[in-house]
Design an enzyme around this catalytic site. Structure first.
Site, PDB file in Angstrom:
ATOM      1  N   GLY A  55       2.070   2.394   5.396  1.00 57.06           N
ATOM      2  CA  GLY A  55       3.199   1.595   5.862  1.00 57.06           C
ATOM      3  C   GLY A  55       3.769   2.126   7.161  1.00 57.06           C
ATOM      4  O   GLY A  55       4.122   1.354   8.069  1.00 57.06           O
ATOM      5  N   GLY A  62       0.816  -1.208   0.000  1.00 57.93           N
ATOM      6  CA  GLY A  62       0.000   0.000   0.000  1.00 57.93           C
ATOM      7  C   GLY A  62       0.845   1.251   0.000  1.00 57.93           C
ATOM      8  O   GLY A  62       1.985   1.257  -0.466  1.00 57.93           O
ATOM      9  N   SER A  63       0.318   2.316   0.562  1.00 58.56           N
ATOM     10  CA  SER A  63       0.965   3.623   0.511  1.00 58.56           C
ATOM     11  C   SER A  63       2.057   3.755   1.566  1.00 58.56           C
ATOM     12  O   SER A  63       2.101   3.004   2.549  1.00 58.56           O
ATOM     13  CB  SER A  63      -0.074   4.728   0.722  1.00 58.56           C
ATOM     14  N   GLU A  92       5.578  -3.277   0.929  1.00 56.20           N
ATOM     15  CA  GLU A  92       5.729  -2.811  -0.452  1.00 56.20           C
ATOM     16  C   GLU A  92       4.904  -1.543  -0.577  1.00 56.20           C
ATOM     17  O   GLU A  92       3.675  -1.583  -0.523  1.00 56.20           O
ATOM     18  CB  GLU A  92       5.254  -3.849  -1.464  1.00 56.20           C
TER      19      GLU A  92
END
Length: 463
Positions: free
Chosen positions: A214, A209-210, A231
């Site tokens: 994160g 995600g963003s 990621e």
């Protein structure tokens, strides 16, 4: 009172699905069931785990006719491309199953007389998979299959935008007769997810995600010593050298920029072209971009669907407008795409020139159908620009010179270096990033190392 989550379809803005969040009692029950099931599962022979996982893959593929239109309704990808995601899902799943015996085999150092020494790979326990909406089957399977093959239990928390995908995973493993509790799909909100991570009831978190999300994951895990695979997206560059095959580079970079409406962490978002090729490259790139058909993703003729939400489209429109105000030139007239309606999720592809790294569109992840193209005069200038980013997920070099690609690749701060291709995950290679693109590894043999722990045996049998 139990809260609900509504899935708003980007196709027409209507509620496509609505589900209840799990409550505290249901979450506790799921965690107990996972731990109980995992204690037995880790003792099963690897070939038995493989049989269950393979049967689940078969069951998922058998639901293809329902899955493809569901994807279009949930996140907007045209139905003509829906089967492609399932092909990728199968490729990754089958590969990770096939390499498990080697990846999980004991490591034995040089023998010493009178001793038996080896290192086993032990499962971690319960793995939490927090999956995104943009490639909802591909990203989830990257962890689910190897986690189960390694002997772990899995809690799947899928994005609310693709909540039906989580249900499909649960159904596939149910049809495969996976022991109850080993794979559970839970609908959680952000607060519940953070509380679950902070509870220390899971031993590994794999999140896609963003960057902001994160950081929230890391904050929730603070002091818990959890494994954390992150990621977090990219601003992936491409460099087209003077010796590149122009037609091949244009065709593949247009696709790499605009497939899935640019909603890919490894989409091409900035392109640097040798100045001798730049005019011809831009002309052909624009010509091919104009051939996209923007429209309803349920129509077989559509090649570019809506973005996931009107807000996502608004962000990209804002980046384009800001760049133009700062001197960039937009080469695509949105009015030639009838479906591009301001305020909607439907957004025409855009190609920008006269851009610079002072513009958001060349710095910040767009996650939409826009790309900036700049001329460069040398390899050194291209590498400097490619590295001028807070992200580092993948980068591509377009050239006929293999040695040059390897040399330049060593100078790029990135997780994956491509030559003459882009926007692709090879399950035999590690998928990883640097800088704000995250940390950890999925896929390949290395992916198993992040889902297991080492346990050493030092046995003296002659005394």
């Amino acid at each position: 009172m139990t809260s609900t989550i509504q899935l708003i379809s980007p196709v027409d803005g209507r509620v496509y699905a609505e589900r209840q969040l799990v409550d505290a009692a249901q979450l506790e029950q799921a965690l107990v069931a996972a731990a109980t099931a995992q204690a037995q599962w880790k003792r099963r022979p690897l070939n038995e785990r493989a049989a269950f996982c393979s049967a689940a893959v078969d069951a998922m593929l058998a639901m293809k006719e329902q899955i493809v239109p569901e994807l279009a309704w949930q996140m907007g990808r045209p139905v003509r491309y829906g089967v492609g995601e399932l092909r990728g899902f199968e490729e990754r799943a089958r590969h990770m199953i096939a390499i498990a015996p080697e990846a999980l085999a004991a490591i034995e150092p040089e023998p010493i007389a009178g001793f038996r020494r080896y290192i086993n790979r032990e499962p971690l326990g319960t793995v939490l998979v927090v999956a995104p909406w943009n490639y909802p089957y591909l990203t989830a399977v990257n962890t689910i299959i190897p986690a189960l093959m390694a002997g772990n239990a899995v809690i799947l928390k899928h994005a609310s935008q693709t909540l039906l995908v989580g249900e499909r995973f649960a159904e596939a493993f149910r049809r495969a007769n996976l022991p109850p509790g080993l794979l559970q799909n839970l609908l959680l909100d952000h607060g519940q997810t953070a509380a679950l991570i902070a509870s220390a009831r899971v031993q590994q978190v794999n999140f896609t995600g963003s960057v902001a999300a994160g950081k929230a994951m890391e904050n929730a895990a603070s002091g818990r010593f959890l494994g954390m695979g992150l990621e977090l997206g990219g601003k992936d560059p491409a460099y087209v050298r003077a010796d590149a095959n122009l037609e091949h580079a244009v065709e593949n970079l247009v696709d790499g920029s605009f497939f899935n409406a640019g909603q890919s962490c490894c989409a091409i978002e900035r392109i640097y072209v040798d100045q001798t090729l730049y005019p011809a490259f831009v002309e052909r790139f624009v010509e091919l971009t104009r051939q996209y058909v923007l429209g309803n993703p349920l129509d077989e003729a559509t090649t570019l669907g809506p973005l996931v939400t009107p807000g996502a489209a608004s962000f990209v429109r804002g980046q384009i407008a800001e760049a133009v105000a700062q001197g960039a030139k937009a080469l695509i007239d949105p009015q030639t795409f009838a479906a591009d309606i301001p305020g909607s999720a439907y957004l025409a592809p855009q190609v920008l020139i006269d851009v610079s790294h002072q513009m958001s569109v060349m710095r910040d992840e767009s996650f939409g159908p826009v790309v900036g193209i700049m001329p460069v005069s040398s390899d050194d200038e291209a590498i400097a620009l490619m590295n001028d980013s807070e992200f580092g997920l993948s980068a591509s070099i377009w050239t006929r010179d293999l040695d040059a690609a390897q040399h330049l690749g060593n100078a790029i701060d990135t997780g994956t270096v491509f030559m003459n291709r882009c926007d692709y995950l090879d399950p035999a290679l590690a998928w990883t990033g640097v800088k704000n693109s995250g940390r950890g590894v999925t896929l390949s043999r290395l992916g198993y190392e992040h889902l297991t722990r080492a346990k050493s045996f030092h046995l003296r049998h002659e005394i």
